[in-house]
Structures are given as structure tokens and as C-alpha cells.
Design a protein around this motif. Structure first.
Motif, PDB file in Angstrom:
ATOM      1  N   MET A   1      35.154  38.062   2.340  1.00  0.00           N
ATOM      2  CA  MET A   1      35.094  36.661   2.797  1.00  0.00           C
ATOM      3  C   MET A   1      35.796  36.492   4.093  1.00  0.00           C
ATOM      4  O   MET A   1      35.178  35.471   4.814  1.00  0.00           O
ATOM      5  CB  MET A   1      35.752  35.816   1.540  1.00  0.00           C
ATOM      6  N   TRP A   2      36.858  37.324   4.346  1.00  0.00           N
ATOM      7  CA  TRP A   2      37.502  37.092   5.745  1.00  0.00           C
ATOM      8  C   TRP A   2      36.587  37.342   6.742  1.00  0.00           C
ATOM      9  O   TRP A   2      36.450  36.721   8.034  1.00  0.00           O
ATOM     10  CB  TRP A   2      38.887  37.778   5.752  1.00  0.00           C
ATOM     11  N   ALA A   3      35.677  38.446   6.523  1.00  0.00           N
ATOM     12  CA  ALA A   3      34.509  38.874   7.614  1.00  0.00           C
ATOM     13  C   ALA A   3      33.806  37.915   7.802  1.00  0.00           C
ATOM     14  O   ALA A   3      33.480  37.605   9.004  1.00  0.00           O
ATOM     15  CB  ALA A   3      34.052  40.078   7.275  1.00  0.00           C
ATOM     16  N   ALA A   4      33.320  37.483   6.777  1.00  0.00           N
ATOM     17  CA  ALA A   4      32.402  36.390   6.717  1.00  0.00           C
ATOM     18  C   ALA A   4      32.844  35.095   7.444  1.00  0.00           C
ATOM     19  O   ALA A   4      31.937  34.402   8.366  1.00  0.00           O
ATOM     20  CB  ALA A   4      31.756  36.113   5.454  1.00  0.00           C
ATOM     21  N   ALA A   5      33.880  34.772   7.165  1.00  0.00           N
ATOM     22  CA  ALA A   5      34.596  33.632   7.570  1.00  0.00           C
ATOM     23  C   ALA A   5      34.593  33.731   9.471  1.00  0.00           C
ATOM     24  O   ALA A   5      34.223  32.860  10.018  1.00  0.00           O
ATOM     25  CB  ALA A   5      35.760  33.106   7.122  1.00  0.00           C
ATOM     26  N   GLY A   6      35.236  34.801   9.669  1.00  0.00           N
ATOM     27  CA  GLY A   6      35.212  35.122  11.128  1.00  0.00           C
ATOM     28  C   GLY A   6      33.969  34.965  11.818  1.00  0.00           C
ATOM     29  O   GLY A   6      33.799  34.278  12.926  1.00  0.00           O
ATOM     30  N   ILE A   7      33.004  35.741  11.328  1.00  0.00           N
ATOM     31  CA  ILE A   7      31.517  35.746  11.922  1.00  0.00           C
ATOM     32  C   ILE A   7      31.103  34.435  12.124  1.00  0.00           C
ATOM     33  O   ILE A   7      30.485  33.996  13.152  1.00  0.00           O
ATOM     34  CB  ILE A   7      30.723  36.704  11.226  1.00  0.00           C
TER      35      ILE A   7
ATOM     36  N   SER B   1      45.244  49.241  14.600  1.00  0.00           N
ATOM     37  CA  SER B   1      45.983  48.314  13.783  1.00  0.00           C
ATOM     38  C   SER B   1      47.305  48.117  14.170  1.00  0.00           C
ATOM     39  O   SER B   1      48.232  46.907  14.180  1.00  0.00           O
ATOM     40  CB  SER B   1      45.699  48.177  12.331  1.00  0.00           C
ATOM     41  N   ALA B   2      47.945  49.141  14.644  1.00  0.00           N
ATOM     42  CA  ALA B   2      49.443  49.310  14.976  1.00  0.00           C
ATOM     43  C   ALA B   2      49.639  50.510  15.912  1.00  0.00           C
ATOM     44  O   ALA B   2      48.872  50.827  16.714  1.00  0.00           O
ATOM     45  CB  ALA B   2      50.174  49.723  13.736  1.00  0.00           C
ATOM     46  N   GLY B   3      50.610  51.185  16.041  1.00  0.00           N
ATOM     47  CA  GLY B   3      51.072  52.237  16.730  1.00  0.00           C
ATOM     48  C   GLY B   3      50.690  53.647  16.554  1.00  0.00           C
ATOM     49  O   GLY B   3      50.846  54.507  17.125  1.00  0.00           O
ATOM     50  N   ASP B   4      49.616  53.643  15.493  1.00  0.00           N
ATOM     51  CA  ASP B   4      49.389  54.868  14.720  1.00  0.00           C
ATOM     52  C   ASP B   4      47.680  55.005  14.766  1.00  0.00           C
ATOM     53  O   ASP B   4      47.273  56.083  14.322  1.00  0.00           O
ATOM     54  CB  ASP B   4      49.803  54.838  13.347  1.00  0.00           C
ATOM     55  N   PHE B   5      47.100  54.233  15.667  1.00  0.00           N
ATOM     56  CA  PHE B   5      45.528  54.322  15.637  1.00  0.00           C
ATOM     57  C   PHE B   5      44.739  54.216  14.655  1.00  0.00           C
ATOM     58  O   PHE B   5      43.569  54.313  14.631  1.00  0.00           O
ATOM     59  CB  PHE B   5      45.288  55.860  16.457  1.00  0.00           C
ATOM     60  N   ALA B   6      45.417  53.872  13.232  1.00  0.00           N
ATOM     61  CA  ALA B   6      44.334  53.529  12.173  1.00  0.00           C
ATOM     62  C   ALA B   6      43.685  52.242  12.470  1.00  0.00           C
ATOM     63  O   ALA B   6      44.129  51.186  13.216  1.00  0.00           O
ATOM     64  CB  ALA B   6      45.341  53.226  11.127  1.00  0.00           C
ATOM     65  N   LYS B   7      42.429  52.265  11.993  1.00  0.00           N
ATOM     66  CA  LYS B   7      41.663  50.728  11.991  1.00  0.00           C
ATOM     67  C   LYS B   7      41.660  50.168  10.481  1.00  0.00           C
ATOM     68  O   LYS B   7      40.873  50.740   9.721  1.00  0.00           O
ATOM     69  CB  LYS B   7      40.246  51.347  12.627  1.00  0.00           C
ATOM     70  N   HIS B   8      42.433  49.240  10.298  1.00  0.00           N
ATOM     71  CA  HIS B   8      42.559  48.675   9.014  1.00  0.00           C
ATOM     72  C   HIS B   8      41.639  47.311   8.770  1.00  0.00           C
ATOM     73  O   HIS B   8      41.673  46.459   9.864  1.00  0.00           O
ATOM     74  CB  HIS B   8      43.758  47.946   8.635  1.00  0.00           C
ATOM     75  N   ASN B   9      41.091  47.200   7.745  1.00  0.00           N
ATOM     76  CA  ASN B   9      40.127  46.031   7.325  1.00  0.00           C
ATOM     77  C   ASN B   9      40.921  45.270   6.189  1.00  0.00           C
ATOM     78  O   ASN B   9      40.317  44.562   5.514  1.00  0.00           O
ATOM     79  CB  ASN B   9      38.870  46.419   6.888  1.00  0.00           C
ATOM     80  N   TYR B  10      42.200  45.613   6.210  1.00  0.00           N
ATOM     81  CA  TYR B  10      43.116  45.028   4.917  1.00  0.00           C
ATOM     82  C   TYR B  10      43.360  43.616   5.189  1.00  0.00           C
ATOM     83  O   TYR B  10      43.604  42.984   5.941  1.00  0.00           O
ATOM     84  CB  TYR B  10      44.633  45.815   5.181  1.00  0.00           C
ATOM     85  N   TRP B  11      43.354  42.800   3.948  1.00  0.00           N
ATOM     86  CA  TRP B  11      44.035  41.702   3.512  1.00  0.00           C
ATOM     87  C   TRP B  11      43.757  40.390   4.411  1.00  0.00           C
ATOM     88  O   TRP B  11      44.413  39.529   4.235  1.00  0.00           O
ATOM     89  CB  TRP B  11      45.639  41.768   3.801  1.00  0.00           C
ATOM     90  N   GLY B  12      42.845  40.430   5.403  1.00  0.00           N
ATOM     91  CA  GLY B  12      42.351  39.327   6.055  1.00  0.00           C
ATOM     92  C   GLY B  12      43.470  39.101   7.263  1.00  0.00           C
ATOM     93  O   GLY B  12      43.298  38.117   7.743  1.00  0.00           O
TER      94      GLY B  12
END
Length: 633
Positions: free
Chosen positions: A325-331, A206-217
Motif C-alpha cells: 500500500m505504501w508503494a501504491a500510495a507513492g506511485i 538503504s543505509a551504509g551497507d548497500f542493501a535495498k529495503h522495501n521495509y515498513w513504508g
């Protein structure tokens, strides 16, 4: 020589010789001192032309700023067309604007020039004694300005990939080896899982720290949706770009790269959706400083395995309904592209089933009448509106259409009361408004269009205008609202996501009102001008786009051999902040890469760290602008 000068010299030579020598010495001394002061000021001043380094659209308002440390009493500029060598504008006077952050500002306007080509500007500043010549990088006037930005905006996601080898897609920007191959969790719920390993490799850092975020859409889920949105806006552009395939290998596969990238993200999201209907949240490790392939050992079940995210105040083991819902919308949106264009047709049934299953497991959390009180509420209900809309288009099930319409009506009724934008660092408010306008335009009924049209002027007066109309806001920048006062900058994080989201929304507002309010378009372009170099540091804040990019980034990729700057093509940093809250003055880390490293934070994370949300908003704004250019032409 003038008569007055002759008289002055006559007076000088009419005095006695000894006094004449004294006067001569004083005159010479004064001239020397004055020259020294002027030379010192010029040395210390370093005046700069601040301009959108990408350039200007032919019909766009065209204005540059000049920033100086000391006041100049006169100034003019020339505009030269590079191809012909012709001087298109000569000795046009600058307009003095005033003082801001300790500097003096001037502007030069050349809006009437619309001939495509490469241009340069030279400014002459000074007084009767000295002139100071300042030039700027060559820039373009063209309809095709944002071609490169459109491409780099999603290629950033390619370089941010986790779980596979990333190759050198863009010349000069090295990739990295496969990383975090041990991402996953053991689950034992006594029903669906019996001490079973769930593979969670893939996705994007997600950024420069290698975390993988599913935050906030606005992270992985938002990336999928915005890449699909960008493709639907300008398929004619993206259909031409085919340099790699979904597995990351630099082999063309007759599929637009932006769709390969979106599907890579979808494959990861499908892994995070469990058999019991739960959608998992974010994954994070120890945030140590290593190259990505050395961050963990890649072996399942050892001590360095990363886990579902937990930080004090940021527990995110599981996705919230809005994120689902953001996940469903994108798929579902990707499924609609597959259905219309035929790419990845073998995936259509699975895409349909996955989107409906996620939606079905979380839709009960969205009950009407909709409750919303701030920008977080807007973000929640926008996700439901979009997921319902995309699923209706994919399935023709009228129940989805009904839910989408009810959500739209609730949003239009509540938008103005929820749009104060306080601490809305990532631009939820403006993104919500943009998607409401898009929904109305796609719906096409006069009722839907009128509902949104009736919000445009109040929104301008309540939000965009009031946050830009400060007399010293020479940049036309979208300021931050707090309950007490309006600030240019946050002390914690830059606001580039807000600027990009606002640009996207105001372009749509301009469109739905049929160009009635040209100030909407000016506002939109001012935010893009800021991103691409018309800012106090003269830095284009998209890597590999524009002339002057950040000298160093807050990114652990700086530990990859051959990437000391930590630079990722297409990366957009958080942006300028108010360092230590010093009088709301802009600050950006301009340290060169050789002055230090990410270990000792020479690249400040608050200003110089790239982040997926910025590219999510950029994909929306750039592709919409390109779409409008194509439509006009």
C-alpha cells in the motif's frame, strides 16, 4: 584601595619580620596553587555553547545552552550582529539550569531578536579571579534557514542510488561508478515465468551497507511518497532546482530534480512487482566491505549475485500488504503531481495502472472493522488510508474515497490506545498522527477536522508532554517510552527518525488547532534544534548542513577514493545512543576519519550510520515548516 584592604595590609606588616616572610610565602603559594587549579579546570572543562547551527526563524523561541564540566558562579553573554558589528545584547545574565550527565547547564535567551542577519554569541564565565570566554559558530536569523536542508534531504537519495553512475552533484562529495548491475532473481513458477531472469537493478541503498529495503513504508516506498509530499508542500522551492535528469547525468531537463529522483525509485518498484501480482521484498548481499562498484562483479549468474533478503528473524522475500500500500500510495501521488503540473505526462497512464494494480492485489488484506493494537497497526492502516486517498484523487473512483474515509475514522477511534510508542524507533506513531491531520485538513469538513482536533490535547498530555517534562530535560528532547521508565536513549539505535516524525506531527497539530497551543510548536522546534547542533556533542547531524558534522560515518562509501569519512551530503545518522546502557548517558562516535576505518568499526553503526528512514521523515518535517513560513509571509 579599600579601607579594609589597607587594614589587612597594616596587620600583615605589623608582625615580626620572620613571621611576615612566612605569611608572604604562604600567600604566594596559595595564589599559585589557586591559579594552577583554575588553569587546570579551564583546560579540562572545555565549556561549549550548544546552538542550532542552522539558526532560528525570526518568530521562533531562541535559546542556546551552555555545557560546562565545572560549576561557574557567574556568567553573561553578548549577541553581535556580524553585518554591522553592533552589539545587540551585552552582558545579559545566563540562567543556571542544573546538572545533567555529569555536566552543568546554563541557558541564554534572545527570543525578542528577530532582525534577519548573521549573528555570533560570546559567553563570559568565571569568578572574581578569572574569566573564561566561549564563542559559538556564526548562525542566522532568517526565514530561509532550511533552504539547504530541503535540498540535501532528497539529494541524499541521489548519492544512495544503486545501478547507475552517481556523479559529483554537490561540490566536494564524490559519487561512485555504476554498481550491482547483476541484481535480480531467476523465477520459474510454471505459469508466468519459465526460468526467467527478473531484472532488479536500480533503487537506493538503504543505509551504509548497500542493501535495498522495501521495509515498513520508510525505505524505498516511503522515500517516493515523502519526496512527492515535499514537492506538493513547496513546489515554488523545488521548481528552482534542476541540475540533473532521471538517469543521473548532470544535465538539466526542465523538471525539478526531486521529481526525477522520485521517478527513479518508482522505476525500481515497478520491477519488483511481478506478473502474478506479488510485490518482492528487500535485496541484500554478503555485507562485505567494498566500494559499491566492487561489491559484486556485475555479471548475471555468478556466485556473488545478491538475493532476496534473508536474515534470522528478518525473512523478507516478499513485501507485506502494508508495504504494497505504501508503494501504491507513492506511485499514485506521483501520478497526481503529473496530472496537476504536467511533468512526465507520458508516464501518467502507466502510473495510474501500476498503482491500481498493486492496490487491487492487496486491498483484500484490509477488512473493516479495522484491527489495530499498536504503532505497527497504525502504520498498516495509514498506508491503506493514503493509498485510497491518492487513488481517489487520481481516478475519481468513489470506492477509493469510501475506503479512505473508513480508514481515517478507524484511525481516529483507535489512535490513542495504539500510540504508546514503545520501541517505535522509526516514528510510526507520530507519522500516523501527522497524516491523519493532513487528511482532515485536505478533506476540509468540520466533522473530519473536529475528529482530529479532539485528539491533539490528549495526545500532547499522553505522549509528547509526558516524555519531555522531566525537570532535567534541558533540551526538550522526546524521550523513549518503555513499560517501566522513560529513557533519553536506546542502547541499540539512535532515535533521529522519531524526533523528525514528532516534529512533523506537532507542527501539523499546532496548525489544525489554530496556534492555540504554542507548546506544540516549541516541541517541534526543539527536536530540530537537537538535530542541527543543540545536543551534548554540538554536532549538526545532517551532512553539509550546519558548521560541525560527524567526523566519520558508518558507510562503505568510505572505501571510495576521495571519501575517507564515508560522508554523503544530506545524510542523517541514527543519532545518539546509550553506549553499553551507561546511566542513559548520550554517546556519539566522534572518531576522526584518520583514527581508523569502517573495517574496525571506528564509526559505530548504532549512532553514525545514515538510513533512508531519517531522510523520509526529514523531507516531511522540513518541507512542512517551509510551507508554513511561505504562508505566513
Amino acid at each position: 584601595m579599600s579601607q579594609n584592604n589597607s587594614k589587612n595590609l597594616s596587620r600583615l606588616f605589623s608582625v615580626p619580620l620572620n613571621k611576615r616572610k612566612m605569611y608572604t610565602i604562604l600567600i604566594i603559594t596559595n595564589i599559585a596553587l589557586m591559579s594552577g587549579v583554575i588553569a587546570y579546570k579551564l583546560l579540562m572543562d572545555n565549556p561549549a555553547i550548544l546552538i542550532n547551527q542552522v539558526g532560528y526563524l525570526p518568530d521562533q523561541q531562541k535559546e542556546f545552552l551552555l555545557k560546562t564540566r565545572y560549576p561557574k558562579y557567574q556568567g553573561t553573554f553578548d549577541l553581535d550582529l556580524i553585518e554591522s558589528g553592533d552589539k545587540i545584547i551585552e552582558d545579559r545574565k545566563l540562567t543556571y539550569l542544573g546538572k545533567l550527565w555529569g555536566d552543568y547547564y546554563y541557558s541564554g535567551n534572545f527570543t525578542e531578536i528577530n532582525t534577519p542577519g548573521n549573528y555570533s554569541i560570546t559567553v563570559t564565565l568565571g569568578n572574581k579571579i578569572t574569566n573564561d570566554l566561549i564563542s559559538c559558530p556564526v548562525f542566522q536569523i532568517s526565514d530561509n534557514l532550511y533552504d539547504k536542508a530541503l535540498e540535501r534531504a532528497y539529494e541524499f537519495f541521489y548519492y544512495q542510488r544503486c545501478g547507475c553512475e552517481v556523479q559529483q552533484l554537490v561540490p566536494g562529495y564524490v559519487g561512485h561508478e555504476a554498481c550491482h548491475l547483476d541484481d535480480g532473481v531467476y523465477l520459474d513458477d510454471g505459469e508466468y515465468y519459465n526460468d526467467e531472469w527478473v531484472d532488479l537493478t536500480g533503487g537506493w541503498h538503504s543505509a551504509g551497507d548497500f542493501a535495498k529495503h522495501n521495509y515498513w513504508g520508510v525505505h524505498i516506498h516511503g522515500g517516493i511518497y515523502s519526496m512527492c509530499e515535499a514537492y506538493q508542500n513547496v513546489p515554488v522551492k523545488y521548481d528552482q532546482i534542476d541540475m540533473y535528469q532521471k538517469d543521473g547525468k548532470l544535465i538539466s531537463n526542465s523538471i525539478p530534480d526531486i521529481l526525477d529522483e522520485a521517478l527513479y525509485g518508482i522505476d525500481y518498484v515497478k520491477k519488483t512487482f511481478l506478473k502474478n501480482g506479488t510485490l518482492l521484498g528487500s535485496i541484500m548481499g554478503t555485507l562485505t566491505f567494498n566500494p559499491p562498484e566492487s561489491d559484486t562483479d556485475g555479471i548475471i549468474g555468478t556466485e556473488d549475485d545478491r538475493s532476496l533478503m534473508y536474515l534470522p528473524g528478518e525473512q523478507h522475500y516478499f513485501a507485506r500488504p502494508m508495504e504494497a500500500m505504501w508503494a501504491a500510495a507513492g506511485i499514485a501521488k506521483f501520478g497526481n503531481i503529473v496530472d496537476e503540473y504536467g511533468y512526465y505526462s507520458e508516464e501518467l497512464i502507466a502510473l495510474n495502472n501500476t498503482a491500481q494494480y498493486i492496490y487491487g492485489n492487496y486491498s483484500e488484506k484490509f477488512q473493516f472493522p479495522a484491527q489495530m493494537t499498536n504503532h505497527n497497526g497504525l502504520n498498516k492502516w495509514i498506508s491503506f488510508m493514503l493509498a485510497s486517498k491518492e487513488l481517489f484523487e487520481l481516478t475519481n473512483d468513489v470506492n477509493y474515497a469510501m475506503n479512505s474515509t473508513l480508514a481515517f475514522q478507524s484511525l481516529t477511534e483507535n489512535y490513542l490506545s495504539c500510540s504508546d510508542g514503545i520501541k517505535d524507533d522509526l516514528g510510526y506513531t507520530d507519522r500516523a498522527f501527522a497524516y491523519m491531520i493532513e487528511w482532515a485538513l485536505q478533506n476540509g469538513t468540520s466533522n473530519a477536522i473536529d475528529q482530529v482536533k479532539n485528539l491533539v490535547l490528549p495526545n500532547w498530555e499522553q505522549n509528547w508532554q509526558v516524555l519531555t517534562n522531566d525537570a532535567t530535560n534541558f533540551y526538550g528532547l522526546y524521550k523513549i517510552r518503555t513499560p517501566q521508565v522513560h529513557y533519553f536513549y536506546d542502547i541499540h539505535i539512535g532515535q533521529n527518525s522519531r524526533y523528525l516524525a514528532a516534529s512533523y506531527a506537532s507542527m501539523l497539530a499546532y496548525n489544525i488547532t489554530d496556534g492555540t497551543y504554542p507548546e506544540l510548536l516549541d516541541f517541534a522546534m526543539n527536536q530540530l534544534n537537537w538535530i542541527f547542533g543543540r545536543n551534548p556533542y554540538g554536532v549538526s547531524m545532517m551532512e553539509d548542513v550546519g558548521t560541525y558534522n560527524p567526523g566519520i560515518w558508518h558507510h562503505r562509501y568510505s572505501l571510495i577514493e576521495g571519501n575517507m569519512r564515508g560522508a554523503v551530503p544530506g545524510a542523517i545518522p541514527n543519532g545518539m545512543i546509550s553506549k553499553n546502557n551507561r546511566y542513559d548517558k548520550p554517546w556519539f562516535d566522534t572518531s576522526p576519519w584518520f583514527a581508523g576505518s569502517v573495517f574496525d568499526h571506528h564509526a559505530d553503526s548504532s549512532s553514525n550510520e545514515p538510513w533512508l528512514p531519517h531522510n523520509v521523515q526529514a523531507l516531511n518535517a522540513f518541507s512542512l515548516l517551509y510551507k508554513y513560513i511561505i504562508e505566513v509571509n
